[in-house]
Design a protein around this motif. Structure first.
Motif, PDB file in Angstrom:
ATOM      1  N   GLN A   1       5.344  65.874  53.449  1.00  0.00           N
ATOM      2  CA  GLN A   1       5.274  64.575  54.125  1.00  0.00           C
ATOM      3  C   GLN A   1       5.585  64.718  55.605  1.00  0.00           C
ATOM      4  OE1 GLN A   1       7.812  62.193  51.348  1.00  0.00           O
ATOM      5  NE2 GLN A   1       6.069  60.822  51.422  1.00  0.00           N
TER       6      GLN A   1
ATOM      7  N   SER B   1      16.479  55.486  45.514  1.00  0.00           N
ATOM      8  CA  SER B   1      16.435  54.071  45.128  1.00  0.00           C
ATOM      9  C   SER B   1      15.551  53.853  43.916  1.00  0.00           C
ATOM     10  CB  SER B   1      15.906  53.259  46.301  1.00  0.00           C
ATOM     11  OG  SER B   1      14.629  53.737  46.664  1.00  0.00           O
TER      12      SER B   1
ATOM     13  N   ALA C   1      12.468  53.784  43.869  1.00  0.00           N
ATOM     14  CA  ALA C   1      11.168  53.564  44.510  1.00  0.00           C
ATOM     15  C   ALA C   1      10.108  53.152  43.504  1.00  0.00           C
ATOM     16  CB  ALA C   1      10.714  54.807  45.289  1.00  0.00           C
TER      17      ALA C   1
ATOM     18  N   VAL D   1      -1.060  59.928  45.957  1.00  0.00           N
ATOM     19  CA  VAL D   1      -1.886  58.743  46.168  1.00  0.00           C
ATOM     20  C   VAL D   1      -1.718  58.319  47.615  1.00  0.00           C
ATOM     21  CG1 VAL D   1      -2.276  56.361  45.516  1.00  0.00           C
ATOM     22  CG2 VAL D   1      -1.563  58.018  43.813  1.00  0.00           C
TER      23      VAL D   1
ATOM     24  N   PHE E   1       7.393  50.701  41.833  1.00  0.00           N
ATOM     25  CA  PHE E   1       6.505  49.707  42.431  1.00  0.00           C
ATOM     26  C   PHE E   1       6.896  48.341  41.913  1.00  0.00           C
ATOM     27  CE2 PHE E   1       3.637  53.522  42.146  1.00  0.00           C
ATOM     28  CZ  PHE E   1       3.980  53.948  43.413  1.00  0.00           C
TER      29      PHE E   1
ATOM     30  N   PHE F   1      13.255  59.363  43.573  1.00  0.00           N
ATOM     31  CA  PHE F   1      13.881  58.899  44.808  1.00  0.00           C
ATOM     32  C   PHE F   1      15.235  58.272  44.518  1.00  0.00           C
ATOM     33  CE2 PHE F   1       9.597  59.418  46.129  1.00  0.00           C
ATOM     34  CZ  PHE F   1       9.665  59.680  47.483  1.00  0.00           C
TER      35      PHE F   1
ATOM     36  N   MET G   1       8.069  47.665  50.999  1.00  0.00           N
ATOM     37  CA  MET G   1       7.618  48.844  50.246  1.00  0.00           C
ATOM     38  C   MET G   1       8.041  50.115  50.951  1.00  0.00           C
ATOM     39  SD  MET G   1       3.794  48.088  49.041  1.00  0.00           S
ATOM     40  CE  MET G   1       3.418  47.091  47.635  1.00  0.00           C
TER      41      MET G   1
ATOM     42  N   PHE H   1      -2.647  66.928  48.586  1.00  0.00           N
ATOM     43  CA  PHE H   1      -2.537  65.953  47.501  1.00  0.00           C
ATOM     44  C   PHE H   1      -2.665  66.646  46.144  1.00  0.00           C
ATOM     45  CE2 PHE H   1      -2.674  61.444  49.029  1.00  0.00           C
ATOM     46  CZ  PHE H   1      -2.323  61.753  50.328  1.00  0.00           C
TER      47      PHE H   1
ATOM     48  N   ARG I   1       0.651  68.190  45.409  1.00  0.00           N
ATOM     49  CA  ARG I   1       1.659  67.182  45.058  1.00  0.00           C
ATOM     50  C   ARG I   1       1.547  66.742  43.603  1.00  0.00           C
ATOM     51  NH1 ARG I   1       1.165  63.375  50.272  1.00  0.00           N
ATOM     52  NH2 ARG I   1       2.334  64.647  51.751  1.00  0.00           N
TER      53      ARG I   1
ATOM     54  N   SER J   1       6.496  56.162  50.255  1.00  0.00           N
ATOM     55  CA  SER J   1       6.800  57.581  50.202  1.00  0.00           C
ATOM     56  C   SER J   1       6.526  58.146  48.817  1.00  0.00           C
ATOM     57  CB  SER J   1       8.284  57.755  50.518  1.00  0.00           C
ATOM     58  OG  SER J   1       8.459  58.628  51.554  1.00  0.00           O
ATOM     59  N   SER J   2       6.981  57.406  47.797  1.00  0.00           N
ATOM     60  CA  SER J   2       6.831  57.939  46.452  1.00  0.00           C
ATOM     61  C   SER J   2       5.358  57.968  46.053  1.00  0.00           C
ATOM     62  CB  SER J   2       7.648  57.115  45.456  1.00  0.00           C
ATOM     63  OG  SER J   2       7.024  55.895  45.196  1.00  0.00           O
ATOM     64  N   MET J   3       4.620  56.982  46.559  1.00  0.00           N
ATOM     65  CA  MET J   3       3.185  56.974  46.295  1.00  0.00           C
ATOM     66  C   MET J   3       2.535  58.226  46.875  1.00  0.00           C
ATOM     67  SD  MET J   3       0.902  53.652  46.991  1.00  0.00           S
ATOM     68  CE  MET J   3       1.578  52.573  45.779  1.00  0.00           C
ATOM     69  N   GLU J   4       2.951  58.521  48.101  1.00  0.00           N
ATOM     70  CA  GLU J   4       2.395  59.690  48.756  1.00  0.00           C
ATOM     71  C   GLU J   4       2.756  60.963  47.986  1.00  0.00           C
ATOM     72  OE1 GLU J   4       3.055  60.903  53.129  1.00  0.00           O
ATOM     73  OE2 GLU J   4       2.311  58.849  53.126  1.00  0.00           O
ATOM     74  N   MET J   5       3.995  61.003  47.505  1.00  0.00           N
ATOM     75  CA  MET J   5       4.417  62.186  46.755  1.00  0.00           C
ATOM     76  C   MET J   5       3.684  62.302  45.431  1.00  0.00           C
ATOM     77  SD  MET J   5       6.391  64.121  48.326  1.00  0.00           S
ATOM     78  CE  MET J   5       6.888  65.138  46.948  1.00  0.00           C
ATOM     79  N   MET J   6       3.169  61.194  44.929  1.00  0.00           N
ATOM     80  CA  MET J   6       2.399  61.271  43.692  1.00  0.00           C
ATOM     81  C   MET J   6       0.947  61.602  43.990  1.00  0.00           C
ATOM     82  SD  MET J   6       3.640  58.263  41.251  1.00  0.00           S
ATOM     83  CE  MET J   6       4.847  57.325  42.084  1.00  0.00           C
TER      84      MET J   6
ATOM     85  N   THR K   1      11.913  50.539  50.596  1.00  0.00           N
ATOM     86  CA  THR K   1      12.359  50.969  49.279  1.00  0.00           C
ATOM     87  C   THR K   1      11.663  52.256  48.839  1.00  0.00           C
ATOM     88  OG1 THR K   1      10.729  49.496  48.312  1.00  0.00           O
ATOM     89  CG2 THR K   1      12.958  48.658  48.475  1.00  0.00           C
ATOM     90  N   GLU K   2      11.094  52.956  49.787  1.00  0.00           N
ATOM     91  CA  GLU K   2      10.483  54.281  49.560  1.00  0.00           C
ATOM     92  C   GLU K   2       9.278  54.233  48.627  1.00  0.00           C
ATOM     93  OE1 GLU K   2      14.205  56.148  48.309  1.00  0.00           O
ATOM     94  OE2 GLU K   2      13.944  57.568  49.947  1.00  0.00           O
ATOM     95  N   GLN K   3       8.729  53.039  48.404  1.00  0.00           N
ATOM     96  CA  GLN K   3       7.569  52.976  47.502  1.00  0.00           C
ATOM     97  C   GLN K   3       6.365  53.680  48.104  1.00  0.00           C
ATOM     98  OE1 GLN K   3       6.681  49.126  45.706  1.00  0.00           O
ATOM     99  NE2 GLN K   3       8.767  48.495  46.069  1.00  0.00           N
TER     100      GLN K   3
END
Lengths: 258, 272, 150
Positions: free
Chosen positions: B54, B90, B92, A135, B94, B88, A121, B78, B81, A128-133, A124-126
């Motif tokens: 970040q 890739s 990214a 969460v 889920f 991203f 995770m 948050f 954000r 990171s992307s969660m944090e950017m959302m 694959t930046e998952q």
């Protein structure tokens, strides 16, 4: 000499920093109010970590119980006290082998999976992307796994012990011919719930917390490449195994009044 | 440029000993498409992470809507954000959620909308990237271009004021690239979102960006509209825009003198 | 629907955990959750209790009727004062009964065996069993045996 000293210093600083990060993650994930809406996540993790480990736990528990009965019988029959077979097997399983071996199996089966999953995770930046959302991945990814490990591990250890005792009774009673009544009554008389079973459960809870903590941290702290994930997975299994065995020693020391 | 949405002022950022940004200042006006370009390793993605909070800069200020990002508490951060969407490189996505659930994720987390409303919103977003039909697929079943489009749909799920694109064009076939270029343009003009594109694909980026910043060696070496940049005569900008292999940005990684190294006794080389 | 089946499986798993706990408690460790009729205390003095511990069983004719609740040294007589908790439904132990410390098999644990007397009065809470037999200490036996040999 000086450079060696410096290297030792550096290593210990790195080790301290790692411990600090691990502690931080644990703190952040656990000491936040668990949310009810995250309950499905927890259930999913109990499934992943617990239910999927049942088969390996059952098979290993049965084999170990059977082996204990065979070996124990061989020794006990020399003194004519094979009626103590049930007692011996039950004590060894409930206090030591149940928690320890299921802890080791749990590290290999579930711990490594957790590390690889979280590491992937991250790669694959998952995360990171969660944090950017907006969460917090610590709450959404890490916390449910930590809680699941805490809940699942004692259950697995209990199952291990019971299946082990059942295996021992099959070998001891049905095959080697130990008198059934003596097998069970000696066990019931000698095994005490509070001073044996409960202490075994406490051990397994501690192992569950430590193993999932190591697994989660190794995944979260991994270098996000395929080599990094592979190394982190290996570290999870090795560190968990060592931690379980060392902790077992100290827990035994403390709980059984030596 | 009276209305700047995002301002970076004299930002210094170090990674270990290496200086990634050395007093970089960038202004991003509201509702425009701004591209940040530069060779690989120039810290373009780092820039997006700084804006998203970040990572924290060593010194300097990062302001979004007048809020000083590095100083915000975790909760405030948050909240900020939620007004940002990020796509991203890739995708990214889920991997344990379907396309539909991926796009629904930010909605479920940040809103208390009823399920049927979330469904309508997700379908709307997926429709705008042309993947409404793929909503039941899982990320592992998508092509690179498709997963990036899903990621885009997810990024715009909450109707953000800022969308950040991390290398949106890299590794796509020409058709998928065209689709993404079109989408970025449409989203910008339709919703008036501020868009930041980090990329090193010059033609595509230059085609849609209003303003381009070129970063190299930790500094902004050129900025302006695409047209202005093409006419600039700074050799570094020139080299990057034209894609020349050698120039002020050297082709060779720093090494000893080639001739001298070839003449050296081979066994002195302790490779093994 | 998929979520549903996971919930059911996890529920089964948790249930299996609880059942395991109960099995361990009842079947393996003989945790008595059955009728609790209360107990009464009977005392006995022994010169040597060697190996008798708290929770050792007290039996009549091999049937467990109670357990050792407390062991302490009587400072006046330097004998071991043992408090036994006898099940309330075993209330017909005559006052001239004998309490002996016996061994469960050759190497097993120690327990107290009550040998009933003929008296028609019965022991009640707080009574003392006067006739006692101390534990047989294996080392002493061996010692005596060796002395006779030479």
């Amino acid at each position: 000499m000086l450079s060696r000293l410096r290297r030792i210093g550096q290593y210990s600083l790195v080790a301290l920093a790692t411990l600090g990060r691990a502690g931080h993650i644990w703190w952040q994930a656990i000491w936040r109010r668990p949310r009810l809406r995250n309950l499905p996540l927890l259930i999913r993790q109990i499934y992943q970590l617990g239910v999927l480990s049942v088969l390996i736990i059952a098979m290993s528990g049965f084999s170990i119980g059977a082996v204990l009965a065979l070996q124990g019988y061989n020794q006990l029959v020399k003194y004519g006290s094979e009626s103590a077979l049930g007692l011996g097997v039950a004590l060894v399983l409930v206090m030591e082998i149940g928690p320890v071996v299921s802890g080791l199996l749990f590290a290999g089966r579930a711990g490594s999976a957790v590390t690889a999953e979280i590491g992937l995770m991250k790669a694959t930046e998952q995360l990171s992307s969660m944090e950017m959302m907006g969460v917090d991945p610590l709450q959404r990814i890490v916390a449910p796994r930590l809680w699941a490990g805490f809940i699942v591990m004692p259950i697995l250890a209990l199952m291990f012990s019971i299946i082990g005792i059942w295996g021992a009774s099959l070998v001891g009673v049905d095959w080697l011919g130990v008198y059934e009544g003596a097998f069970w009554s000696a066990m019931q008389e000698g095994v005490d719930f509070r001073s044996h079973v409960l202490k075994g459960i406490i051990k397994s809870v501690v192992f569950g917390i430590v193993v999932t903590w190591i697994a989660v941290f190794q995944g979260y702290d991994t270098i996000p490449t395929s080599e990094g994930i592979a190394a982190a997975t290996t570290r999870t299994v090795v560190y968990s195994a060592v931690a379980v065995l060392v902790l077992d020693f100290f827990l035994t020391l403390v709980m059984f009044n030596f | 440029m009276s209305d700047s949405h995002i301002i970076l002022e004299k930002v210094v950022y170090l990674r270990g000993q290496r200086c990634i940004f050395d007093e970089v200042s960038i202004e991003i006006p509201r509702g425009k498409i701004v591209a940040v370009m530069g060779p690989s390793g120039a810290g373009k993605t780092t820039l997006l992470k700084l804006i998203g909070g970040q990572i924290q800069p060593e010194s300097g200020s990062v302001r979004v809507d007048g809020l000083e990002i590095p100083r915000l508490s975790r909760k405030q951060l948050f909240d900020v954000r939620k007004t940002m969407g990020m796509m991203f490189q890739s995708g990214a996505l889920f991997s344990d959620l379907s396309v539909f659930e991926n796009v629904a994720f930010p909605l479920r987390i940040h809103t208390n909308l009823p399920d049927d409303m979330i469904r309508d919103l997700v379908l709307l977003k997926l429709q705008s990237v042309g993947l409404r039909g793929a909503r039941r697929l899982f990320p592992s079943e998508l092509s690179g271009g498709m997963s990036r489009r899903v990621a885009l749909a997810r990024a715009i799920a909450l109707d953000p004021e800022i969308i950040m694109y991390d290398e949106p064009f890299t590794g796509l076939d020409p058709i998928a690239m065209g689709v993404i270029v079109d989408l970025i343009k449409t989203l910008n003009s339709a919703y008036g979102t501020t868009s930041i594109i980090v990329s090193h694909d010059i033609p595509e980026t230059a085609g849609i960006a209003d303003i381009i910043y070129i970063i190299s060696g930790g500094k902004v070496i050129g900025s302006g509209s695409p047209k202005e940049l093409f006419e600039q005569d700074s050799p570094r900008v020139h080299q990057f825009i034209k894609g020349l292999p050698d120039g002020p940005v050297p082709f060779h990684y720093p090494a000893d003198d080639y001739e001298e190294e070839l003449m050296r006794v081979p066994d002195a080389e302790r490779l093994f | 629907m998929q979520i549903r089946s996971i919930e059911i499986i996890v529920g089964t798993f948790m249930l299996a955990g609880i059942v395991s706990l109960i099995v361990l408690a009842v079947q393996i460790s003989g945790f008595n959750v059955g009728t609790e009729t209360g107990t009464y205390s009977v005392y006995a003095r022994f010169e040597n209790i060697s190996g008798l511990v708290i929770r050792s069983k007290v039996s009549i004719g091999g049937v467990m009727v109670g357990q050792v609740a407390d062991i302490e040294l009587d400072p006046d007589t330097y004998t071991a004062l043992v408090r036994m908790e006898i099940d309330g439904d075993v209330d017909t132990i005559s006052t001239d009964s004998t309490a002996a410390i016996l061994t469960d098999g050759l190497l097993g644990g120690k327990y107290i065996g009550l040998i009933l007397g003929a008296e028609e009065e019965y022991l009640t809470d707080g009574d003392v069993v006067l006739d006692t037999q101390s534990a047989i200490v294996l080392e002493e036996l061996i010692g005596k045996f060796l002395l006779k040999q030479f």
